[in-house]
Enzyme design. Structure first.
Site, PDB file in Angstrom:
ATOM      1  CG  HIS A  42     -40.752 -69.879  22.630  1.00 16.92           C
ATOM      2  ND1 HIS A  42     -40.878 -70.371  23.907  1.00 16.92           N
ATOM      3  CD2 HIS A  42     -39.614 -69.155  22.621  1.00 16.92           C
ATOM      4  CE1 HIS A  42     -39.852 -69.964  24.635  1.00 16.92           C
ATOM      5  NE2 HIS A  42     -39.079 -69.227  23.887  1.00 16.92           N
ATOM      6  CE  LYS A 154     -40.850 -62.026  29.133  1.00 20.16           C
ATOM      7  NZ  LYS A 154     -39.485 -62.397  29.181  1.00 20.16           N
ATOM      8  CB  VAL A 181     -48.026 -64.833  24.194  1.00 17.57           C
ATOM      9  CG1 VAL A 181     -49.120 -65.768  24.679  1.00 17.57           C
ATOM     10  CG2 VAL A 181     -48.061 -64.714  22.672  1.00 17.57           C
ATOM     11  CB  SER A 191     -38.073 -70.430  29.128  1.00 18.27           C
ATOM     12  OG  SER A 191     -38.440 -70.381  27.771  1.00 18.27           O
ATOM     13  NE  ARG A 192     -33.522 -66.715  32.736  1.00 15.66           N
ATOM     14  CZ  ARG A 192     -32.953 -66.166  31.642  1.00 15.66           C
ATOM     15  NH1 ARG A 192     -33.630 -65.314  30.914  1.00 15.66           N
ATOM     16  NH2 ARG A 192     -31.713 -66.472  31.303  1.00 15.66           N
TER      17      ARG A 192
HETATM   18  P1  AMP Z   1     -36.053 -67.261  24.247  1.00 18.07           P
HETATM   19  O1  AMP Z   1     -36.237 -68.732  24.027  1.00 18.07           O
HETATM   20  O2  AMP Z   1     -36.462 -66.811  25.608  1.00 18.07           O
HETATM   21  O3  AMP Z   1     -34.696 -66.761  23.813  1.00 18.07           O
HETATM   22  O4  AMP Z   1     -37.098 -66.560  23.272  1.00 18.07           O
HETATM   23  C1  AMP Z   1     -37.098 -66.824  21.894  1.00 18.07           C
HETATM   24  C2  AMP Z   1     -37.977 -65.808  21.208  1.00 18.07           C
HETATM   25  O5  AMP Z   1     -39.292 -65.897  21.737  1.00 18.07           O
HETATM   26  C3  AMP Z   1     -37.499 -64.359  21.454  1.00 18.07           C
HETATM   27  O6  AMP Z   1     -37.665 -63.621  20.262  1.00 18.07           O
HETATM   28  C4  AMP Z   1     -38.437 -63.893  22.523  1.00 18.07           C
HETATM   29  O7  AMP Z   1     -38.637 -62.500  22.534  1.00 18.07           O
HETATM   30  C5  AMP Z   1     -39.726 -64.617  22.142  1.00 18.07           C
HETATM   31  N1  AMP Z   1     -40.624 -64.697  23.301  1.00 18.07           N
HETATM   32  C6  AMP Z   1     -40.322 -65.134  24.550  1.00 18.07           C
HETATM   33  N2  AMP Z   1     -41.381 -64.991  25.365  1.00 18.07           N
HETATM   34  C7  AMP Z   1     -42.377 -64.458  24.624  1.00 18.07           C
HETATM   35  C8  AMP Z   1     -43.726 -64.061  24.891  1.00 18.07           C
HETATM   36  N3  AMP Z   1     -44.271 -64.184  26.106  1.00 18.07           N
HETATM   37  N4  AMP Z   1     -44.454 -63.538  23.884  1.00 18.07           N
HETATM   38  C9  AMP Z   1     -43.907 -63.385  22.640  1.00 18.07           C
HETATM   39  N5  AMP Z   1     -42.643 -63.734  22.319  1.00 18.07           N
HETATM   40  C10 AMP Z   1     -41.888 -64.266  23.296  1.00 18.07           C
END
Ligand code: AMP
Length: 289
Positions: A42, A154, A181, A191-192
């Protein structure tokens, strides 16, 4: 490190006012939508937004409409204090973290029908998931009409869904996709990941190992996707992962399943590790690379 306290907003009308004000002052607005439980993935989106924009809005909202009843909405991590600390350290301007009723009041009944690319892969096992995603993302775009919005590769299919929605609905926001990343051993940050036991964490690295194998195979001249997917499945099985949702090679844009890697393509995997649903992907090299 900037360590400036971001403006924290929970009310929709207030965030719209704040964005109007920023725009009137000539600010170039970057939006980073998240569900919180922030990690380096993030934060990399925030940094990319800061390189391109000078007013950064981050949203933290665990969106109920993208979770099926049996999924982990209730137990999804919500470490809000730590999230705000991280965003303060990065110096973001605004954090929008509405309560559920603010975005989905009792009379809410309009949903955005997602584009065709949502029907495959994740869409097959999670039929309403992308409708929840398109609906919340369009709502956030309307509340925060940014110049650019930053998403992570991701969630590859999600990126394609949002790109297509933005194109189809003439949304005047530039959609930027940022690289994945990873942990030092290759596991994509998520997050999981914090749900994983030590044993499951060791198994989970096989997702990125399977994808790296797909890249290697294509690099060494294999184009038949049956060979590539079998090899990916073997790696997952050998790590003790039994519930594979998919391990596949698809057209990088439409996500149509390919028989041969004869155009820009992406390898994608989704598997249940213990009870945790993990996804990952890698773009495959093309002949010219
Ligand atoms: P989420 O909180 O999981 O809905 O993710 C929010 C944003 O962060 C989304 O655009 C995801 O694709 C991005 N994101 C989550 N994990 C990663 C990661 N490991 N590397 C890059 N972006 C990420």
């Amino acid at each position: 490190m900037t360590d400036k306290t971001p403006q924290i907003i929970t009310v929709a009308a207030e965030v719209q006012r704040c964005i109007r004000h920023a725009r009137a002052n000539g600010r170039h607005i970057g939006l980073v939508p998240t569900m919180g439980a922030l990690h380096e993935g993030h934060l990399s989106l925030v940094r990319e937004a800061q390189r391109n924009c000078d007013f950064i809005a981050v949203t933290i909202f665990v969106n109920p409409t993208q979770f099926a009843p049996h999924e982990d909405f209730g137990k999804y991590p919500r470490p809000i204090e730590n999230d705000l600390k991280l965003l303060g350290e990065l110096g973001v301007d605004l954090v929008f973290m509405p309560h559920r009723e603010e975005l989905y009041p009792a009379h809410f009944s309009t949903f955005v029908l997602p584009p065709a690319v949502a029907n495959r892969l994740e869409g097959e096992s999670r039929p309403d998931h992308f409708q929840g995603v398109t609906t919340i993302v369009l709502k956030l775009f309307n509340l925060i009409p940014a110049d650019a919005a930053f998403f992570g590769q991701k969630d590859y299919q999600q990126c394609q869904v949002i790109r297509q929605m933005a194109e189809d609905l003439n949304i005047p926001i530039e959609i930027r996709i940022c690289p994945i990343v990873r942990e030092p051993d290759g596991l994509a940050m998520s997050s999981r990941n914090r749900y994983l036991s030590q044993k499951e964490r060791a198994q989970a690295v096989s997702l990125s190992q399977a994808l790296e194998q797909a890249v290697r195979l294509v690099q060494s001249g294999t184009t038949e996707t049956a060979i590539i997917t079998e090899s990916m499945r073997n790696i997952l099985h050998n790590a003790g992962i039994e519930e594979i949702d998919y391990a596949t090679v698809a057209d990088a844009q439409t996500l149509d399943v390919l028989d041969r890697v004869d155009r820009p393509a992406v390898a994608l995997v989704a598997a249940r590790v213990g009870t945790t649903h993990l996804i990952d992907n890698m773009l495959l090299p093309t002949e010219s690379t």
